[in-house]
Design an enzyme around this catalytic site. Structure first.
Site, short mmCIF file in Angstrom:
data_model
loop_
_atom_site.label_atom_id
_atom_site.label_comp_id
_atom_site.label_asym_id
_atom_site.label_seq_id
_atom_site.Cartn_x
_atom_site.Cartn_y
_atom_site.Cartn_z
NE ARG A 92 37.02 46.84 83.98
CZ ARG A 92 36.35 47.00 82.83
NH1 ARG A 92 35.81 45.95 82.24
NH2 ARG A 92 36.23 48.20 82.29
CB CYS A 114 29.15 46.61 81.86
SG CYS A 114 28.73 47.07 80.16
#
Length: 279
Positions: free
Chosen positions: A175, A234
Site C-alpha cells: 500500500r 496509517c
C-alpha cells in the site's frame, strides 16, 4: 509507566486490592462487529467499547476514523466506568490495533494510567486466564477529558514533519508503494514518509510485541535516532496507534496523524508519492 502489561501481570493485579478497569475493544475492519464476540466470552468484568461509534467520529473529509466528538467520547468512557483515579487496561482480539487506539485516545485525553494487554485475548487465554459471559454494568465513571496530553498531527503537520524528522507509514508495504489500495480511493504515500508496517512490531508467530530492545533497533534502522521528531500515520489512524504504542514501549515519543492516508488522499491538491523510496 509501562504502556503494556502481560497476561500474568494483569491476572496478579486483578486479584489485588486495586484492580484496573478492563475495556474490551475487539474490532475488525469491515466487520463482523466486536460485540457478539465480546458477549460470547470476555475477561471477567470487562466492558465492551465500540471503536467505530465511541473511539472515532463519522467517516468523511477528515478520514475514515477521525477523532470522536469530545462529548461522545466522554459519555462513552463514563458509561464504561472510566475514572481518572482508577488504572485502565484495554485489550482486543490480538492485533493490538483497536486496543492501541483506545490507549492513545485515553492518554491524549489526559488519563494518567492506561495500558494495553500485550498479545490481547490470545495471550490471556494462552496463560489460562478465565473468561466470562456475564453482563457487566459498571458504576458510572467521572472521567473528564483534558485533550493534548499526547501529540497530534494535522495533514500539514505530517507533511512538515516528513521533511524535518521521521514520518512512519504503518500500512502494509504494498500500500505504501502504491501497488494496491484495497480501501482508500488513491494509492501511494505521503512524500518523505518511511515504510514501517505494524506487523514488524510483533514477535514472530504470536500477537505480543517484540522486546523493547528489538523495537528500538527496528526504529533506529528506520532513521529514528535520539532527538529525532517522530510521527506515524496509517490508513485511518487505527493501526498507526499500535505503532505509537510500539514506539512508547521502545522509549520513543511519537505523534499520531489521526486523519492518516484516508484524509490525506481525499484532497486532490496534496502530493502523493509511489514506489519504495520516501521521495
Amino acid at each position: 509507566m509501562n504502556a503494556i502489561i502481560t497476561a500474568t501481570e494483569l491476572a496478579s493485579e486483578l486479584a489485588g486490592p486495586a484492580a484496573p478497569l478492563l475495556l474490551d475493544v475487539r474490532y475488525q475492519l469491515g466487520g463482523p462487529p466486536g460485540r457478539p464476540a465480546y458477549e460470547a466470552g470476555h475477561l471477567p468484568g470487562a466492558v465492551y467499547v465500540d471503536l467505530d461509534r465511541e473511539l472515532a467520529g463519522p467517516p468523511g473529509k477528515n478520514g475514515r476514523h477521525p477523532l470522536p466528538e469530545l462529548a461522545v467520547f466522554t459519555a462513552a468512557m463514563r458509561a464504561a466506568g472510566v475514572t481518572a483515579a482508577r488504572p485502565v487496561v484495554v485489550y482486543d482480539g490480538g492485533q493490538g490495533w483497536a486496543a492501541a487506539r483506545a490507549w492513545w485516545l485515553l492518554r491524549w485525553a489526559g488519563h494518567p494510567d492506561v495500558r494495553v494487554l500485550d498479545g490481547g485475548l490470545d495471550a490471556w487465554q494462552a496463560s489460562g486466564g478465565a473468561m466470562s459471559v456475564d453482563k457487566v454494568t459498571p458504576p458510572e465513571g467521572d472521567f473528564t477529558p483534558e485533550p493534548g496530553a499526547m501529540p497530534l498531527l494535522t495533514a500539514d503537520d505530517a507533511a512538515a514533519l516528513a521533511r524535518r524528522g521521521v514520518l512512519l507509514d504503518a500500512r502494509a508495504g504494498e500500500r505504501y508503494r502504491g501497488e494496491t489500495e484495497p480501501i482508500d480511493p488513491v494509492a501511494g504515500h505521503i512524500p518523505g514518509a518511511v515504510s514501517a508496517p505494524t506487523t514488524e512490531n510483533i514477535a514472530p508467530g504470536g500477537t505480543a510485541f517484540r522486546p523493547a530492545a528489538e523495537l528500538a533497533e527496528r526504529f533506529a534502522a528506520l532513521g529514528v535516532t535520539p532527538g529525532t521528531e517522530v510521527g506515524v500515520y496509517c490508513g485511518s489512524g487505527v493501526s498507526a496507534a499500535q505503532q505509537v504504542l510500539a514506539l512508547a514501549v521502545a522509549g520513543i515519543p511519537a505523534a499520531l496523524y489521526v486523519g492518516s492516508w484516508s484524509e490525506w488522499c481525499a484532497d486532490p491538491s496534496r502530493p502523493i508519492a509511489t514506489g519504495p523510496q520516501p521521495g
